[in-house]
Design a protein around this motif. Structure first.
Motif, mmCIF file in Angstrom:
data_model
loop_
_atom_site.group_PDB
_atom_site.id
_atom_site.type_symbol
_atom_site.label_atom_id
_atom_site.label_comp_id
_atom_site.label_asym_id
_atom_site.label_seq_id
_atom_site.Cartn_x
_atom_site.Cartn_y
_atom_site.Cartn_z
ATOM 1 N N UNK A 156 -101.904 27.170 -17.909
ATOM 2 C CA UNK A 156 -102.440 27.815 -19.112
ATOM 3 C C UNK A 156 -101.433 27.710 -20.259
ATOM 4 N N UNK A 157 -100.175 28.014 -19.962
ATOM 5 C CA UNK A 157 -99.134 27.987 -20.986
ATOM 6 C C UNK A 157 -98.900 26.569 -21.487
ATOM 7 N N UNK A 158 -98.856 25.597 -20.570
ATOM 8 C CA UNK A 158 -98.665 24.198 -20.949
ATOM 9 C C UNK A 158 -99.789 23.718 -21.864
ATOM 10 N N UNK A 159 -101.031 24.006 -21.491
ATOM 11 C CA UNK A 159 -102.162 23.554 -22.293
ATOM 12 C C UNK A 159 -102.204 24.252 -23.650
ATOM 13 N N UNK A 160 -101.756 25.486 -23.706
ATOM 14 C CA UNK A 160 -101.742 26.227 -24.961
ATOM 15 C C UNK A 160 -100.627 25.747 -25.892
ATOM 16 N N UNK A 161 -99.433 25.489 -25.334
ATOM 17 C CA UNK A 161 -98.258 25.192 -26.154
ATOM 18 C C UNK A 161 -97.998 23.698 -26.342
ATOM 19 N N UNK A 162 -98.481 22.886 -25.415
ATOM 20 C CA UNK A 162 -98.189 21.460 -25.478
ATOM 21 C C UNK A 162 -96.950 21.058 -24.718
ATOM 22 N N UNK A 163 -96.176 22.037 -24.269
ATOM 23 C CA UNK A 163 -95.021 21.765 -23.415
ATOM 24 C C UNK A 163 -94.817 22.959 -22.487
ATOM 25 N N UNK A 164 -94.152 22.693 -21.364
ATOM 26 C CA UNK A 164 -93.817 23.755 -20.422
ATOM 27 C C UNK A 164 -92.340 23.618 -20.071
ATOM 28 N N UNK A 176 -84.768 13.929 -24.556
ATOM 29 C CA UNK A 176 -85.929 13.129 -24.948
ATOM 30 C C UNK A 176 -86.912 13.974 -25.745
ATOM 31 N N UNK A 177 -87.111 15.218 -25.321
ATOM 32 C CA UNK A 177 -87.994 16.121 -26.047
ATOM 33 C C UNK A 177 -87.452 16.382 -27.450
ATOM 34 N N UNK A 178 -86.138 16.557 -27.542
ATOM 35 C CA UNK A 178 -85.510 16.801 -28.835
ATOM 36 C C UNK A 178 -85.729 15.632 -29.777
ATOM 37 N N UNK A 179 -85.585 14.421 -29.274
ATOM 38 C CA UNK A 179 -85.818 13.232 -30.099
ATOM 39 C C UNK A 179 -87.258 13.161 -30.581
ATOM 40 N N UNK A 229 -96.055 17.913 -22.087
ATOM 41 C CA UNK A 229 -94.738 17.529 -21.609
ATOM 42 C C UNK A 229 -94.132 18.639 -20.755
ATOM 43 N N UNK A 230 -93.541 18.249 -19.639
ATOM 44 C CA UNK A 230 -92.935 19.201 -18.715
ATOM 45 C C UNK A 230 -91.425 19.027 -18.761
ATOM 46 N N UNK A 231 -90.709 20.105 -19.066
ATOM 47 C CA UNK A 231 -89.255 20.089 -19.135
ATOM 48 C C UNK A 231 -88.705 20.921 -17.979
ATOM 49 N N UNK A 232 -88.447 20.247 -16.863
ATOM 50 C CA UNK A 232 -87.830 20.898 -15.712
ATOM 51 C C UNK A 232 -86.328 20.931 -15.910
ATOM 52 N N UNK A 233 -85.692 22.040 -15.522
ATOM 53 C CA UNK A 233 -84.236 22.082 -15.599
ATOM 54 C C UNK A 233 -83.672 22.936 -14.476
ATOM 55 N N UNK A 234 -82.387 22.685 -14.209
ATOM 56 C CA UNK A 234 -81.696 23.376 -13.123
ATOM 57 C C UNK A 234 -80.310 23.788 -13.607
ATOM 58 N N UNK A 235 -80.026 25.078 -13.528
ATOM 59 C CA UNK A 235 -78.719 25.603 -13.919
ATOM 60 C C UNK A 235 -77.761 25.372 -12.750
#
Length: 260
Positions: free
Chosen positions: A190-198, A253-256, A1-7
């Protein structure tokens, strides 16, 4: 899962560099331009993201706030005044956002990713907090003992920004500017595949052509690869994850999903 965000905040960086500057009167043009470009990129790529918005930005750009909602993105809270955050912002920013948009604000990010009272977030109905960069950045963050992956604290899900396994190299906006793009993408995958989310974040003002404005007195590390260059890099990063069949979801959505 990819969590893009913008401040999504009023552009106040010149103040940090000693420039006499009004973020609302002078900075909103920069922030409006950058947010519009970001929305265009997300629409073209068909992905959704979370916009952590200050109340100042929302009140001065209601049309852009409407577009964020209409195009399926999430709005979360990012305080009231980005340059001068105060504890009362935890409650007040949600109220001010709700005066602009008809949207259930579930998340929080403290300006500049500084510390925030988690109990106060819970008391004010926030379900998640994304104010942690679990890396060592001299003069900014010293969070090497914090969890790299999401965890619960006082009833609020903590969603840290992604850092690499092992050495905890931060993969936030500044890394996107400074690293060769091929290397940045490789570390992200690498980080996404290791953690399951980025989990990562950027700012609208990065998408303004900052190198053409010496009056902002910004350091090279911020001006480098700004404007069109960072827009192309963001598009490239999204395409790279899409080629890997990664799913892009909002933070709520990720939180749910995490709580199930």
């Amino acid at each position: 899962m990819i969590l893009l965000s913008f401040d999504t905040e009023e552009f106040d960086v010149p103040l940090e560099n000693g420039v006499k500057y009004n973020p609302i009167k002078q900075g909103m043009e920069v922030s409006r331009y950058g947010t519009t470009l970001i929305l265009d990129i997300l629409k073209a790529e068909g992905v959704r993201a979370t916009f952590f918005c200050t109340a100042n930005f929302a009140e001065n750009a209601p049309d852009i706030m409407k577009r964020i909602i209409d195009e399926g993105h999430e709005v979360a809270a990012h305080g009231c005044d980005h340059f001068n955050p105060i504890p009362e912002d935890v409650a007040n920013s949600k109220k001010r956002l709700r005066n602009i948009i008809d949207f259930d604000v579930k998340g929080w990010r403290q300006p500049r990713m500084f510390d925030v009272n988690i109990k106060e977030l819970h008391n004010n109905g926030y379900l998640y907090n994304s104010s942690l960069n679990p890396a060592f950045i001299p003069g900014r963050y010293m969070h090497l003992s914090c969890s790299r992956i999401p965890f619960m604290e006082n009833g609020v899900l903590q969603i840290p920004a992604s850092v690499t396994p092992l050495v905890r190299f931060p993969l936030f906006w500044l890394a996107m500017h400074t690293l060769p793009l091929w290397l940045y993408k490789k570390l992200c995958l690498w980080t996404w595949k290791h953690d399951g989310q980025f989990v990562t974040y950027f700012h609208p003002w990065e998408f303004y052509q900052l190198d053409e404005h010496p009056e902002f007195n910004l350091p090279w590390i911020i001006r480098h690869n700004s404007g069109k260059a960072i827009a192309l890099r963001l598009s490239g990063l999204i395409k790279t994850f899409k080629e890997e069949n990664a799913s892009f979801i909002t933070y709520s959505e990720f939180t749910e999903k995490w709580k199930r």
